[in-house]
Structures are given as structure tokens and as C-alpha cells.
Design a protein around this motif. Structure first.
Motif, short mmCIF file in Angstrom:
data_model
loop_
_atom_site.label_atom_id
_atom_site.label_comp_id
_atom_site.label_asym_id
_atom_site.label_seq_id
_atom_site.Cartn_x
_atom_site.Cartn_y
_atom_site.Cartn_z
N LEU A 161 0.83 -1.21 0.00
CA LEU A 161 0.00 0.00 0.00
C LEU A 161 0.86 1.26 0.00
CD1 LEU A 161 -2.87 -0.95 2.51
CD2 LEU A 161 -2.81 -1.17 0.01
N THR A 162 2.06 1.15 -0.54
CA THR A 162 2.91 2.33 -0.68
C THR A 162 2.19 3.37 -1.52
OG1 THR A 162 4.90 0.98 -0.59
CG2 THR A 162 5.14 3.20 -1.50
N PRO A 163 2.07 4.61 -1.04
CA PRO A 163 1.37 5.65 -1.82
C PRO A 163 1.97 5.83 -3.21
CG PRO A 163 1.73 6.40 0.43
CD PRO A 163 2.50 5.12 0.29
N GLN A 164 1.10 5.83 -4.22
CA GLN A 164 1.51 6.01 -5.61
C GLN A 164 1.08 7.39 -6.08
OE1 GLN A 164 3.36 3.49 -7.17
NE2 GLN A 164 3.27 2.68 -5.07
N SER A 202 -3.29 5.07 -7.27
CA SER A 202 -3.83 3.74 -7.59
C SER A 202 -3.89 2.81 -6.38
CB SER A 202 -3.00 3.10 -8.70
OG SER A 202 -1.63 3.03 -8.34
N HIS A 203 -3.06 3.04 -5.38
CA HIS A 203 -3.09 2.19 -4.18
C HIS A 203 -4.40 2.32 -3.42
CE1 HIS A 203 -1.97 6.16 -2.76
NE2 HIS A 203 -2.18 5.77 -1.51
N LEU A 204 -5.12 3.43 -3.64
CA LEU A 204 -6.39 3.64 -2.93
C LEU A 204 -7.45 2.62 -3.34
CD1 LEU A 204 -6.52 7.54 -3.17
CD2 LEU A 204 -5.88 6.17 -1.17
N GLN A 241 -1.11 12.01 0.49
CA GLN A 241 -1.90 11.14 1.36
C GLN A 241 -2.23 11.82 2.69
OE1 GLN A 241 -1.93 7.03 0.79
NE2 GLN A 241 -1.14 6.58 2.84
N ARG A 242 -1.26 12.50 3.26
CA ARG A 242 -1.51 13.21 4.51
C ARG A 242 -2.49 14.36 4.30
NH1 ARG A 242 4.18 14.70 6.76
NH2 ARG A 242 4.88 14.28 4.64
N CYS A 243 -2.37 15.01 3.15
CA CYS A 243 -3.30 16.08 2.81
C CYS A 243 -4.72 15.52 2.66
CB CYS A 243 -2.84 16.73 1.51
SG CYS A 243 -3.79 18.17 0.98
N LEU A 244 -4.83 14.37 2.03
CA LEU A 244 -6.13 13.71 1.86
C LEU A 244 -6.76 13.39 3.22
CD1 LEU A 244 -8.11 12.22 -0.16
CD2 LEU A 244 -6.77 10.18 0.31
N SER A 263 -18.47 7.31 -1.17
CA SER A 263 -19.30 6.53 -2.10
C SER A 263 -19.12 5.04 -1.86
CB SER A 263 -18.94 6.87 -3.55
OG SER A 263 -17.59 6.56 -3.81
N GLU A 264 -20.09 4.26 -2.30
CA GLU A 264 -20.07 2.81 -2.10
C GLU A 264 -18.89 2.16 -2.81
OE1 GLU A 264 -21.75 0.69 -0.33
OE2 GLU A 264 -23.30 2.00 0.50
N ASP A 265 -18.52 2.69 -3.98
CA ASP A 265 -17.46 2.05 -4.76
C ASP A 265 -16.07 2.55 -4.39
OD1 ASP A 265 -17.39 4.60 -5.85
OD2 ASP A 265 -17.98 3.98 -7.87
N GLY A 266 -15.97 3.53 -3.49
CA GLY A 266 -14.68 4.03 -3.04
C GLY A 266 -13.98 4.95 -4.00
N MET A 267 -14.60 5.26 -5.13
CA MET A 267 -13.93 6.11 -6.11
C MET A 267 -13.75 7.54 -5.62
SD MET A 267 -12.82 4.38 -8.55
CE MET A 267 -12.30 5.79 -9.54
N TYR A 268 -14.48 7.92 -4.58
CA TYR A 268 -14.32 9.27 -4.02
C TYR A 268 -12.88 9.51 -3.56
CZ TYR A 268 -14.21 7.40 0.74
OH TYR A 268 -13.85 6.73 1.89
N LEU A 269 -12.20 8.45 -3.10
CA LEU A 269 -10.81 8.60 -2.66
C LEU A 269 -9.90 8.96 -3.82
CD1 LEU A 269 -10.49 5.58 -0.18
CD2 LEU A 269 -10.48 8.02 0.41
N ARG A 270 -10.08 8.29 -4.95
CA ARG A 270 -9.28 8.61 -6.15
C ARG A 270 -9.60 10.01 -6.64
NH1 ARG A 270 -7.22 4.08 -8.98
NH2 ARG A 270 -6.25 5.63 -10.36
N ASP A 271 -10.89 10.37 -6.62
CA ASP A 271 -11.29 11.71 -7.07
C ASP A 271 -10.67 12.78 -6.18
OD1 ASP A 271 -12.84 10.52 -9.01
OD2 ASP A 271 -14.72 10.69 -7.88
#
Length: 328
Positions: A126-129, A133-135, A318-321, A292-300
Motif C-alpha cells: 500500500l505504498t502511496p503512488q 492507484s493504491h487507494l 496522502q496526509r493532505c487527503l 461513495s459505495e465504490d470508493g472512487m471518491y478517494l481517487r477523485d
């Protein structure tokens, strides 16, 4: 660290990859009878990591002992769940004269073959990319944790036969994975390697195993209880519901502490996790993507923040997120 209450010291140790925040509600229930201390395992929550890759739980128990000495704890009570339970077992094995009682929640036994099989797939990188994409992997993990155990085995044999967790709870779990970052598996993996009935069987201190039928690892708690335990180790059946379970645990811990005393220095509680103190960045003037149910909010959200802060590296994004979603 969270410290509250009065009475004999009770140290609460959390599961991986969570933080001490998870145990604060339980600590509050106990604080009328104990001085409760919720600590972050090194590398999780607000705690720095050990500074090296641990070989076993021995590396963590050395750290814990130093911390307990600094706090002037005299034979504290130890409560641990999952990884925290294994830390409590190992600490009590290494320092039996420094423990009053061990309370084990979500403590199990895994056979060597199953443990090896789990370790092959349970801890993806799960190294931040930079592209976030790791999300996708993080959301896959948290979405399957409530449906299968181990989460990585999706055949009927490992199905938990329960409804999917609400997306808000999956978000909470995902947050803890992201706080721990690329090293999220360090204590987590060490705990799996330590999850053996023989270690509990070897304990010399008074120990209570909580047998909670609502746990995702009930099957493996039952495997632990098949061991012939010494007279100092007892097990207690807990109700399925979380509220009734906590009530019975609290009653049991209070009963076991009657007449106990443990000195502790006057220690101020630490500040809450605040990422903004560690780095500078800008939040865009746009709405934060909704969970969201599909988790795409994290990528967005990642893409929005990366575009607004092009000089940040993946760890900083990632820390900002995390900070963005921590804001009300």
C-alpha cells in the motif's frame, strides 16, 4: 496517547491498522474505575515507528516496557484486541512480574499452514503512488473485511454471511490504513506470526479470554479455546451485540481489579492528530468528494489535491487527503 479516569492503571492496546482512537469509548466506560491509557502502537496513529523493520513482537514489547517505566506503571492491567491482544500476551510472557491481569479480546489461534497461506495474500503493498492507484486496493480490503475472513479469501468457506458494512465505517477503516501508510503491515504481520495457542497456554499471569461470538474471527477464537489452558487462564462468553458485549467486559474487568492499586505519574494527554502542523498545502476551493459505495471518491479527492499541490510527493498527498476528510 489518551489518559483519563482514576484508579489502577489499565492499558488498552488496539488492533492493526487502527489507532488508540478506536478504544477511547471503551476507555471512557472504564474510567470511573481505572486510570485508562490508550496508546498507539509504534508506527500507527500519532506514534512514530520503531525506526527499523521489526522482526517480531519482541521489538514492540521492549518499547512498551520502556514506556510503562517512564509512566511509572506498577503492574498495570492490560487489555488488547487482535494485534493489541498479541502484544499483551508477549508483554506478559516477557515481563510477568510487571502485569496484574491480561484481558484478551479477538485473540485466536491459527495453524501453521493457514497462517502461511494468509501471509501470502493478506498484506498487499500500500505504498502511496503518485496516481493514487493504491487507494483502489485499500478500498478493496475494507470492503471485503466485513464479508470474508481472511478478507483476501473470497470463497464460501471463508464467507462471514453478514451484510456489507456501511460506507462510512469502511471510510473510517480506510483512514487508519492510510495513516499507517506503507508500513501498515509491520505490527499487523508480527501479530499474525504470534497468534498461537501455545503462547497463551504459557502465560503465568491471571488472564481472561473474551469469547465474542460477534467477532469476524469467532472460528479461530474457538480454536484457541480448544487448548488445555492452565488454571490462571479463563474464558468468558460475550453477547453478540456490541453494547451488551462492552457492558459485560467492563463488569468483568472491574471485578478483576477489586483491591488492586497501581501508581502512575500525572501525565497530560497528547494533542489530537493534526497533519497541518507537519506540512504546508492548499485545499482547493471545491466541494470535497462525498463518500461513495465504490470508493472512487478517494481517487477523485486524490486527483483534486494532487492537481492543487503539484509539488507534493505521494506521501504528502496522502496526509493532505487525510486532513481534508478529517475536517468537518
Amino acid at each position: 496517547m489518551h489518559l483519563m479516569g482514576k484508579g489502577p492503571a489499565l492499558v488498552l492496546m488496539h488492533p492493526s491498522p487502527h489507532t488508540s482512537e478506536l478504544l477511547v469509548p471503551l476507555a471512557e466506560e472504564l474510567s470511573a474505575h481505572f486510570t485508562t491509557i490508550c496508546i498507539d502502537t509504534p508506527g500507527y496513529g500519532k506514534s512514530d515507528d520503531l525506526g527499523f523493520k521489526p522482526n517480531s513482537l519482541e521489538d514492540y514489547t521492549e518499547f512498551l516496557h520502556e514506556a510503562f517505566v517512564q509512566l511509572n506503571l506498577v503492574q498495570p492491567f492490560l487489555y488488547g484486541s487482535a494485534t493489541g491482544a498479541q502484544l499483551a500476551v508477549r508483554y506478559a510472557l516477557n515481563y510477568p512480574d510487571h502485569v496484574s491481569h491480561v484481558f484478551l479480546d479477538n485473540s485466536a489461534h491459527f495453524g501453521d499452514d493457514l497462517r502461511a497461506k494468509i501471509l501470502e495474500s493478506y498484506f498487499p503493498d500500500l505504498t502511496p503512488q503518485l496516481d493514487g492507484s493504491h487507494l483502489t486496493t485499500v478500498w478493496q480490503i475494507v470492503s471485503q473485511i466485513g464479508l470474508y475472513f481472511p478478507w483476501c479469501f473470497t470463497t464460501p468457506e471463508y464467507a462471514l454471511n453478514r451484510p456489507q458494512m456501511p460506507k462510512e465505517l469502511r471510510h473510517y477503516i480506510a483512514k487508519d490504513f492510510l495513516i499507517a501508510g506503507a508500513k501498515y503491515d509491520h505490527a499487523y504481520r508480527a501479530a499474525f506470526l504470534h497468534e498461537k495457542g501455545e503462547f497463551v497456554q504459557a502465560l503465568k499471569v491471571p488472564t481472561t479470554i473474551y469469547n465474542w461470538k460477534g467477532s469476524i474471527i469467532t472460528k479461530y477464537i474457538d480454536d484457541l479455546l480448544k487448548f488445555n489452558m492452565p488454571t490462571n487462564v479463563e474464558s468468558i462468553q460475550l453477547p453478540v451485540s456490541k453494547e451488551e458485549r462492552n457492558e459485560k467486559m467492563v463488569q468483568n474487568m472491574i471485578a478483576k481489579s477489586t483491591g488492586a492499586f497501581s501508581d502512575i505519574k500525572n501525565v497530560e494527554d497528547s494533542e489530537r492528530y493534526d497533519l497541518q502542523q507537519k506540512m504546508e498545502y492548499e485545499f482547493p476551493d471545491v466541494p470535497r468528494p462525498s463518500i461513495s459505495e465504490d470508493g472512487m471518491y478517494l481517487r477523485d479527492a486524490w486527483n483534486i489535491l494532487a492537481k492543487s499541490n503539484p509539488k507534493l510527493n505521494p506521501e504528502e498527498i496522502q496526509r493532505c487527503l487525510l486532513d481534508w476528510y478529517q475536517r468537518s
